[in-house]
Design a protein around this motif. Structure first.
Motif, PDB file in Angstrom:
ATOM      1  N   ALA A  25      19.051   3.052  55.515  1.00 44.79           N
ATOM      2  CA  ALA A  25      16.995   3.567  56.036  1.00 44.79           C
ATOM      3  C   ALA A  25      16.588   3.177  54.022  1.00 44.79           C
ATOM      4  O   ALA A  25      16.131   2.968  53.963  1.00 44.79           O
ATOM      5  N   GLN A  26      17.461   4.178  53.094  1.00 43.59           N
ATOM      6  CA  GLN A  26      17.123   4.070  52.378  1.00 43.59           C
ATOM      7  C   GLN A  26      17.519   2.690  51.091  1.00 43.59           C
ATOM      8  O   GLN A  26      16.654   2.845  50.679  1.00 43.59           O
ATOM      9  N   ILE A  27      18.631   2.719  51.428  1.00 43.55           N
ATOM     10  CA  ILE A  27      18.796   1.537  50.704  1.00 43.55           C
ATOM     11  C   ILE A  27      18.333   0.280  50.769  1.00 43.55           C
ATOM     12  O   ILE A  27      17.025  -0.735  50.034  1.00 43.55           O
ATOM     13  N   SER A  28      17.334   0.376  52.886  1.00 41.04           N
ATOM     14  CA  SER A  28      16.749  -1.284  52.650  1.00 41.04           C
ATOM     15  C   SER A  28      15.563  -1.325  52.409  1.00 41.04           C
ATOM     16  O   SER A  28      14.644  -1.789  51.957  1.00 41.04           O
ATOM     17  N   ARG A  29      14.861   0.499  52.148  1.00 46.61           N
ATOM     18  CA  ARG A  29      13.698   1.380  51.345  1.00 46.61           C
ATOM     19  C   ARG A  29      13.215   0.698  50.089  1.00 46.61           C
ATOM     20  O   ARG A  29      12.288  -0.428  49.582  1.00 46.61           O
ATOM     21  N   LEU A  30      14.512   0.829  49.398  1.00 40.46           N
ATOM     22  CA  LEU A  30      14.330  -0.115  47.787  1.00 40.46           C
ATOM     23  C   LEU A  30      14.730  -0.904  47.888  1.00 40.46           C
ATOM     24  O   LEU A  30      14.031  -1.950  47.226  1.00 40.46           O
ATOM     25  N   LEU A  31      15.007  -1.890  48.726  1.00 41.99           N
ATOM     26  CA  LEU A  31      15.698  -3.763  48.823  1.00 41.99           C
ATOM     27  C   LEU A  31      13.996  -4.195  48.553  1.00 41.99           C
ATOM     28  O   LEU A  31      14.204  -5.469  48.509  1.00 41.99           O
ATOM     29  N   ASP A  32      13.474  -3.682  49.550  1.00 43.04           N
ATOM     30  CA  ASP A  32      12.317  -4.355  49.936  1.00 43.04           C
ATOM     31  C   ASP A  32      11.642  -4.298  49.086  1.00 43.04           C
ATOM     32  O   ASP A  32      10.787  -4.970  49.439  1.00 43.04           O
ATOM     33  N   GLN A  33      11.217  -3.309  47.742  1.00 46.87           N
ATOM     34  CA  GLN A  33      10.436  -3.002  47.312  1.00 46.87           C
ATOM     35  C   GLN A  33      10.304  -4.122  45.949  1.00 46.87           C
ATOM     36  O   GLN A  33      10.980  -5.205  46.198  1.00 46.87           O
ATOM     37  N   HIS A  43      19.339  -6.301  40.204  1.00 45.80           N
ATOM     38  CA  HIS A  43      20.160  -5.554  39.544  1.00 45.80           C
ATOM     39  C   HIS A  43      19.988  -4.595  40.587  1.00 45.80           C
ATOM     40  O   HIS A  43      21.412  -4.145  40.447  1.00 45.80           O
ATOM     41  N   ARG A  44      19.636  -3.755  41.205  1.00 46.90           N
ATOM     42  CA  ARG A  44      19.257  -3.067  42.919  1.00 46.90           C
ATOM     43  C   ARG A  44      20.554  -3.154  43.436  1.00 46.90           C
ATOM     44  O   ARG A  44      21.577  -2.522  43.804  1.00 46.90           O
ATOM     45  N   MET A  45      20.824  -5.035  43.785  1.00 45.64           N
ATOM     46  CA  MET A  45      21.338  -5.066  44.607  1.00 45.64           C
ATOM     47  C   MET A  45      23.666  -4.694  43.652  1.00 45.64           C
ATOM     48  O   MET A  45      23.905  -4.122  44.030  1.00 45.64           O
ATOM     49  N   GLY A  46      23.160  -5.199  42.560  1.00 42.93           N
ATOM     50  CA  GLY A  46      24.230  -5.134  41.473  1.00 42.93           C
ATOM     51  C   GLY A  46      25.081  -3.621  42.006  1.00 42.93           C
ATOM     52  O   GLY A  46      26.249  -3.512  41.910  1.00 42.93           O
ATOM     53  N   VAL A  47      23.985  -2.546  40.896  1.00 42.98           N
ATOM     54  CA  VAL A  47      24.354  -1.151  41.750  1.00 42.98           C
ATOM     55  C   VAL A  47      24.949  -0.630  42.760  1.00 42.98           C
ATOM     56  O   VAL A  47      25.680  -0.089  41.989  1.00 42.98           O
ATOM     57  N   LEU A  48      24.036  -1.035  43.111  1.00 42.91           N
ATOM     58  CA  LEU A  48      24.644  -0.565  45.204  1.00 42.91           C
ATOM     59  C   LEU A  48      25.658  -1.015  45.138  1.00 42.91           C
ATOM     60  O   LEU A  48      26.587  -0.174  45.724  1.00 42.91           O
ATOM     61  N   ALA A  49      26.416  -2.194  44.780  1.00 43.20           N
ATOM     62  CA  ALA A  49      27.350  -2.822  45.431  1.00 43.20           C
ATOM     63  C   ALA A  49      28.301  -2.699  44.496  1.00 43.20           C
ATOM     64  O   ALA A  49      29.829  -2.180  44.764  1.00 43.20           O
ATOM     65  N   ASP A  50      28.503  -2.042  43.005  1.00 40.98           N
ATOM     66  CA  ASP A  50      29.553  -0.995  42.011  1.00 40.98           C
ATOM     67  C   ASP A  50      30.067  -0.312  42.371  1.00 40.98           C
ATOM     68  O   ASP A  50      30.733   0.823  42.731  1.00 40.98           O
ATOM     69  N   TYR A  51      28.477   0.601  43.285  1.00 44.80           N
ATOM     70  CA  TYR A  51      28.560   2.034  43.427  1.00 44.80           C
ATOM     71  C   TYR A  51      29.145   2.151  44.653  1.00 44.80           C
ATOM     72  O   TYR A  51      29.826   3.347  45.094  1.00 44.80           O
ATOM     73  N   SER A  70      19.540  -8.748  53.504  1.00 42.85           N
ATOM     74  CA  SER A  70      19.492  -7.502  52.620  1.00 42.85           C
ATOM     75  C   SER A  70      21.635  -7.609  52.906  1.00 42.85           C
ATOM     76  O   SER A  70      22.032  -6.520  51.781  1.00 42.85           O
ATOM     77  N   ALA A  71      21.967  -6.953  53.749  1.00 44.58           N
ATOM     78  CA  ALA A  71      22.606  -6.385  54.207  1.00 44.58           C
ATOM     79  C   ALA A  71      23.806  -7.221  54.611  1.00 44.58           C
ATOM     80  O   ALA A  71      25.350  -6.719  53.434  1.00 44.58           O
ATOM     81  N   LEU A  72      23.441  -8.208  54.830  1.00 48.49           N
ATOM     82  CA  LEU A  72      24.729  -9.526  53.958  1.00 48.49           C
ATOM     83  C   LEU A  72      25.111  -9.952  53.097  1.00 48.49           C
ATOM     84  O   LEU A  72      26.343  -9.765  52.474  1.00 48.49           O
ATOM     85  N   VAL A  73      23.783  -9.790  52.270  1.00 49.66           N
ATOM     86  CA  VAL A  73      24.358  -9.439  50.789  1.00 49.66           C
ATOM     87  C   VAL A  73      24.769  -8.910  49.628  1.00 49.66           C
ATOM     88  O   VAL A  73      25.924  -8.596  49.478  1.00 49.66           O
ATOM     89  N   LEU A  74      24.494  -7.742  50.311  1.00 39.78           N
ATOM     90  CA  LEU A  74      25.539  -5.906  50.236  1.00 39.78           C
ATOM     91  C   LEU A  74      26.648  -5.954  49.960  1.00 39.78           C
ATOM     92  O   LEU A  74      28.095  -6.188  49.302  1.00 39.78           O
ATOM     93  N   SER A  75      27.407  -6.405  51.581  1.00 40.41           N
ATOM     94  CA  SER A  75      28.122  -6.348  52.176  1.00 40.41           C
ATOM     95  C   SER A  75      29.380  -7.094  51.338  1.00 40.41           C
ATOM     96  O   SER A  75      30.399  -7.168  50.964  1.00 40.41           O
TER      97      SER A  75
END
Length: 297
Positions: A25-33, A43-51, A70-75
């Motif tokens: 829920a937290q990740i989805s909320r950020l990526l929907d901003q 940028h947000r996707m890349g930071v989350l992926a590295d983290y 969003s879920a597919l790309v982050l995965s």
């Protein structure tokens, strides 16, 4: 973003379904901003992926919501980040499939193509295929920073290209790119990569590597940005601080201490690992360079 990363550390440790739901829920909320702001989404996707490269959460999210772009790309991006951290190729069939499905689900979004470009680079796809993916990114986000830097890496002699291809790529970009575009650091990144390649050769070449910055192309690349990037508000993209770190590093490598001072001031102590890590511990290298810039003429 920082608050979210701290929250993810706290919640992912328990591993329960409830905490997984909270993280998603937290990740989805950020990526929907900021819908349509592809620079910040990338940028947000890349930071989350590295983290989260070592986390099972992105794959779990994609498995639970197989029609969520969003879920597919982050995965997919976490798989690429994990393989890059391991320093070896990785089976990317799932990542490729997820990127292509995400591209169908969100046809206006460049991030599936940005990640697929990372897959292509890791798997050393042939250049016609890679440029095909590259063109898909540009059709959606003309100055996507991550995509330009990924293509730059792919075209280096260390990967699938040559020094000539790097020069042609950078020249074509500089001829039409706005001075403050998100990908503005591509030219300087190319020069730093070449400088590092000289250092990596060791021996006499490494001892005189500083001469790289007195050569016309490297000096001109610095001249073009040294007086503008540190100006308040000039760089407005999400990774502006990373580009200022790059500039400070290059100016100090060139022994241009006077020019480096306002860049360090603009950074206000914000440090990125690259490129400082090339000389050792990034924090130590940054602090030493900052002190030299303050003491030098």
């Amino acid at each position: 973003m920082g608050r979210l990363l701290k929250s993810l550390v706290a919640t992912t440790r328990t591993g329960t379904i409830a905490t997984t739901d909270l993280c998603v829920a937290q990740i989805s909320r950020l990526l929907d901003q900021d819908p349509g702001d592809w620079d910040r989404r990338t940028h947000r996707m890349g930071v989350l992926a590295d983290y989260m490269a070592d986390s099972r959460l992105p794959r779990s999210w994609a498995a639970r919501e197989p029609r969520n772009a969003s879920a597919l790309v982050l995965s997919a991006w976490t798989q690429v980040a994990w393989a890059r951290a391991q320093g070896r190729p990785h089976d990317t069939a799932d990542a490729t499939e997820n990127c292509l499905l995400a591209a169908e689900l969100a046809p206006e979004d460049p991030t599936p193509w940005v990640v697929l470009l990372g897959v292509a680079r890791m798997q050393r796809w042939e250049q016609p295929q890679v440029f095909g993916v590259w063109n898909e990114v540009l059709a959606r986000d003309r100055w996507n920073r991550e995509a330009y830097l990924s293509m730059l890496g792919y075209l280096t002699p260390e990967e699938a290209g040559s020094r000539i291809q790097v020069l042609e790529f950078v020249d074509a970009l500089c001829a039409r790119m706005p001075a403050n575009a998100p990908c503005a650091a591509t030219e300087l990144t190319a020069q730093v990569l070449q400088y590092h390649a000289v250092l990596d050769r060791g021996g006499f070449e490494a001892l005189v590597a500083r001469n790289h910055w007195s050569q016309a192309m490297a000096a001109q690349a610095l001249d073009r940005v040294a007086s503008t990037w540190a100006q308040p508000g000039f760089l407005r993209h999400a990774r502006a601080r990373a580009d200022l770190n790059l500039l400070a590093y290059a100016l100090m490598a060139a022994d241009r201490r006077r020019d480096a001072r306002p860049v360090f001031e603009a950074l206000g102590g914000t440090i990125t690992a690259w490129p400082w890590q090339a000389g050792g511990d990034p924090l130590t290298e940054f602090d030493q360079a900052q002190r030299r810039a303050g003491a030098g003429s």
